[in-house]
Design an enzyme around this catalytic site. Structure first.
Site, short mmCIF file in Angstrom:
data_model
loop_
_atom_site.label_atom_id
_atom_site.label_comp_id
_atom_site.label_asym_id
_atom_site.label_seq_id
_atom_site.Cartn_x
_atom_site.Cartn_y
_atom_site.Cartn_z
N THR A 10 14.44 44.52 -22.06
CA THR A 10 15.00 43.65 -21.01
C THR A 10 16.06 44.39 -20.18
OG1 THR A 10 16.42 42.85 -22.77
CG2 THR A 10 14.62 41.39 -22.08
N LEU A 12 17.93 47.85 -18.11
CA LEU A 12 17.67 48.63 -16.89
C LEU A 12 16.42 49.51 -17.04
CD1 LEU A 12 18.60 50.00 -14.18
CD2 LEU A 12 20.05 51.47 -15.57
N GLY A 14 14.21 49.54 -19.69
CA GLY A 14 13.07 48.80 -20.26
C GLY A 14 12.27 48.08 -19.18
N TYR A 141 30.43 56.13 -28.80
CA TYR A 141 29.04 56.13 -28.29
C TYR A 141 28.43 57.53 -28.43
CZ TYR A 141 25.48 55.67 -24.50
OH TYR A 141 24.34 55.65 -23.74
N PRO A 168 19.17 61.28 -20.18
CA PRO A 168 19.32 61.10 -18.73
C PRO A 168 20.76 61.20 -18.28
CG PRO A 168 19.20 58.96 -19.78
CD PRO A 168 19.07 59.99 -20.89
N ASN A 170 23.58 59.65 -15.29
CA ASN A 170 23.91 58.25 -14.96
C ASN A 170 22.72 57.55 -14.30
OD1 ASN A 170 27.03 58.05 -15.26
ND2 ASN A 170 26.59 60.02 -14.29
N HIS A 184 28.21 50.14 -15.49
CA HIS A 184 28.42 51.52 -15.04
C HIS A 184 28.90 51.52 -13.59
CE1 HIS A 184 25.78 52.43 -18.53
NE2 HIS A 184 26.60 53.46 -18.63
N ARG A 212 29.30 63.58 -10.21
CA ARG A 212 28.30 63.03 -11.13
C ARG A 212 26.88 63.26 -10.62
NH1 ARG A 212 32.08 63.01 -13.84
NH2 ARG A 212 33.08 61.30 -14.97
N ASP A 280 39.78 58.78 -13.81
CA ASP A 280 38.56 59.29 -13.18
C ASP A 280 37.51 59.64 -14.23
OD1 ASP A 280 39.18 59.21 -10.50
OD2 ASP A 280 40.18 61.16 -10.52
P1 NDP Z 1 20.84 48.02 -20.92
O1 NDP Z 1 22.23 47.69 -21.34
O2 NDP Z 1 20.40 47.69 -19.55
O3 NDP Z 1 19.84 47.29 -21.93
C1 NDP Z 1 20.06 47.38 -23.30
C2 NDP Z 1 18.83 46.87 -24.01
O4 NDP Z 1 19.06 47.03 -25.41
C3 NDP Z 1 18.53 45.40 -23.76
O5 NDP Z 1 17.14 45.20 -23.75
C4 NDP Z 1 19.15 44.73 -24.97
O6 NDP Z 1 18.49 43.51 -25.32
C5 NDP Z 1 18.87 45.78 -26.04
N1 NDP Z 1 19.80 45.66 -27.15
C6 NDP Z 1 21.16 45.83 -27.13
N2 NDP Z 1 21.67 45.61 -28.35
C7 NDP Z 1 20.62 45.28 -29.16
C8 NDP Z 1 20.50 44.93 -30.52
N3 NDP Z 1 21.56 44.86 -31.32
N4 NDP Z 1 19.28 44.64 -31.00
C9 NDP Z 1 18.17 44.68 -30.20
N5 NDP Z 1 18.22 45.03 -28.92
C10 NDP Z 1 19.44 45.32 -28.39
O7 NDP Z 1 20.60 49.54 -21.27
P2 NDP Z 1 19.88 50.64 -20.36
O8 NDP Z 1 18.52 50.19 -20.04
O9 NDP Z 1 20.83 51.03 -19.29
O10 NDP Z 1 19.82 51.88 -21.37
C11 NDP Z 1 18.61 52.29 -22.01
C12 NDP Z 1 18.90 53.55 -22.80
O11 NDP Z 1 19.34 54.57 -21.91
C13 NDP Z 1 19.99 53.37 -23.84
O12 NDP Z 1 19.61 54.02 -25.02
C14 NDP Z 1 21.21 54.04 -23.21
O13 NDP Z 1 22.08 54.54 -24.19
C15 NDP Z 1 20.55 55.13 -22.39
N6 NDP Z 1 21.33 55.58 -21.24
C16 NDP Z 1 21.71 54.69 -20.25
C17 NDP Z 1 22.42 55.15 -19.15
C18 NDP Z 1 22.84 54.24 -18.04
O14 NDP Z 1 23.47 54.73 -17.09
N7 NDP Z 1 22.51 52.94 -18.07
C19 NDP Z 1 22.78 56.58 -19.01
C20 NDP Z 1 22.34 57.40 -20.09
C21 NDP Z 1 21.63 56.90 -21.15
P3 NDP Z 1 19.04 42.08 -24.75
O15 NDP Z 1 18.78 42.06 -23.30
O16 NDP Z 1 18.22 41.08 -25.49
O17 NDP Z 1 20.50 42.05 -25.09
#
Ligand code: NDP
Length: 324
Positions: A10, A12, A14, A141, A168, A170, A184, A212, A280
């Site tokens: 659900t 960004l 996914g 983290y 990845p 940002n 972010h 960045r 910053d």
């Molecule tokens: P989001 O915060 O947009 O989404 C997080 C997802 O993880 C949601 O589907 C959420 O489900 C699920 N989630 C969180 N906690 C749990 C839990 N305890 N059990 C089951 N599901 C859980 O994250 P992003 O899409 O931004 O990030 C995806 C990946 O990319 C991550 O691993 C992140 O660390 C990595 N990443 C992200 C960056 C960014 O800039 N966004 C940069 C670098 C890496 P629900 O919606 O149901 O809460």
């Protein structure tokens, strides 16, 4: 039928994977590949018993593990302990379940912000991940994610799994978390600036002097699927960021990114102030995408200008329902 589980669906990234898979659904049907998308509603991945239930009797061939407790600079500074514990639990449960339920291949998500704060050199290659401590602001983290990379590595060497890490820079795009405190930089600035259109009062947090790299979420989704489907890739980490064929790495000053957002939202740039009470963060953390570029020389990245335009439009069109 070859089943692939996608956690964090659900979020960004996914939702970008789901969009890509839906756009190519005929190909996957023909190749007998079926994706299953889950979120925290299906299982709290911090709980081992719930993770085991998710894997039981499913016989997944591969897992794309995106779920994580994620946040911007200020959420990380406030909640280093929770960011560490939640992510260690999520990652340990998921990778152990992958192994215990016979999942052969997996894509596991790291982040460029877990690299050393003072690396031996710039740009940082995948080999430098453990060559120095991460920045204090997000050490919870960062250490949780570094541990995930170690787990993949030792599962691969001891049990011949194909657990691959992607790291990845940002990310931004549709379906991001636009929360002003926890999001972010790009989504939280977009939301704050959009709210300020009437008052015309907006200050950027910090000086805007940090540099960045940015990646559009739909590019990252495509990169993940490319790597997963390329059977010649069996292990290791891939930084995912734009590096052109000549080795040049586009990176942007935060102030310039804010100006681009202002252009898209119609906010007057000359009215943007700076609130220097805010940190910053680390001034520069350039990573190299050369390893990925060599493997996928024709991969096309979306420019920041185009990605920001699409994301601003998406936020405005969906403002009532965005995550905020
Ligand atoms: P989001 O915060 O947009 O989404 C997080 C997802 O993880 C949601 O589907 C959420 O489900 C699920 N989630 C969180 N906690 C749990 C839990 N305890 N059990 C089951 N599901 C859980 O994250 P992003 O899409 O931004 O990030 C995806 C990946 O990319 C991550 O691993 C992140 O660390 C990595 N990443 C992200 C960056 C960014 O800039 N966004 C940069 C670098 C890496 P629900 O919606 O149901 O809460």
């Amino acid at each position: 039928m070859m089943k692939i589980l996608v956690t964090g669906s659900t979020g960004l990234v996914g939702t970008a994977i789901k969009k890509y898979v839906n756009a190519n659904s005929q190909t996957y049907q023909m190749r007998q590949i079926e994706f299953k998308f889950v979120s925290s509603k299906d299982a709290d991945l911090r709980q081992k018993d719930q993770v085991d239930k998710l894997f039981e009797n499913e016989n997944y061939y591969a897992v794309i593990h995106l779920a994580a407790s994620v946040g911007g600079l200020y959420k990380n500074i406030r909640s280093n302990v929770e960011m560490y514990l939640d992510n260690v639990d999520i990652n340990t449960n998921v990778i152990n379940a992958c192994h215990n339920y016979g999942v052969k291949r997996g894509i596991f998500c790291l982040s460029s912000c877990i690299y050393p704060a003072s690396p031996p050199a710039f740009p940082m290659t995948e080999k430098m991940l453990h060559q120095g401590n991460p920045h204090d602001s997000n050490k919870g983290y960062a250490h949780a994610k570094r541990q995930l990379e170690v787990l993949c590595d030792i599962y691969n060497s001891q049990y011949h799994r194909e657990y691959i890490c992607v790291s990845p820079v940002n990310l931004y795009g549709p379906n991001d978390n636009f929360n002003i405190e926890d999001g972010h930089i790009i989504p939280s600035v977009m939301h704050r600036m959009y709210n300020s259109l009437e008052t015309q009062e907006f200050s950027l947090y910090g000086t805007g002097a940090a540099w960045r790299q940015f990646l559009y979420s739909e590019d990252f989704a495509r990169a993940i699927i490319n790597i997963l489907m390329d059977c010649s890739i069996k292990w290791g980490t891939y930084n995912i960021c734009n590096t052109d064929i000549y080795g040049d790495i586009p990176q942007y000053k935060i102030k310039d990114v804010i100006d681009l957002i202002a252009d898209n939202l119609g906010f007057p740039k000359d009215l943007i102030k700076k609130n220097v009470m805010f940190s910053d963060g680390i001034i520069k953390k350039t990573v190299s995408g050369e390893k990925f570029r060599k493997k996928f020389p024709r991969f096309v990245f979306t420019s920041l200008e185009e990605g920001l335009e699409k994301t601003c439009k998406w936020m405005i069109d969906n403002f009532d329902t965005i995550r905020k």
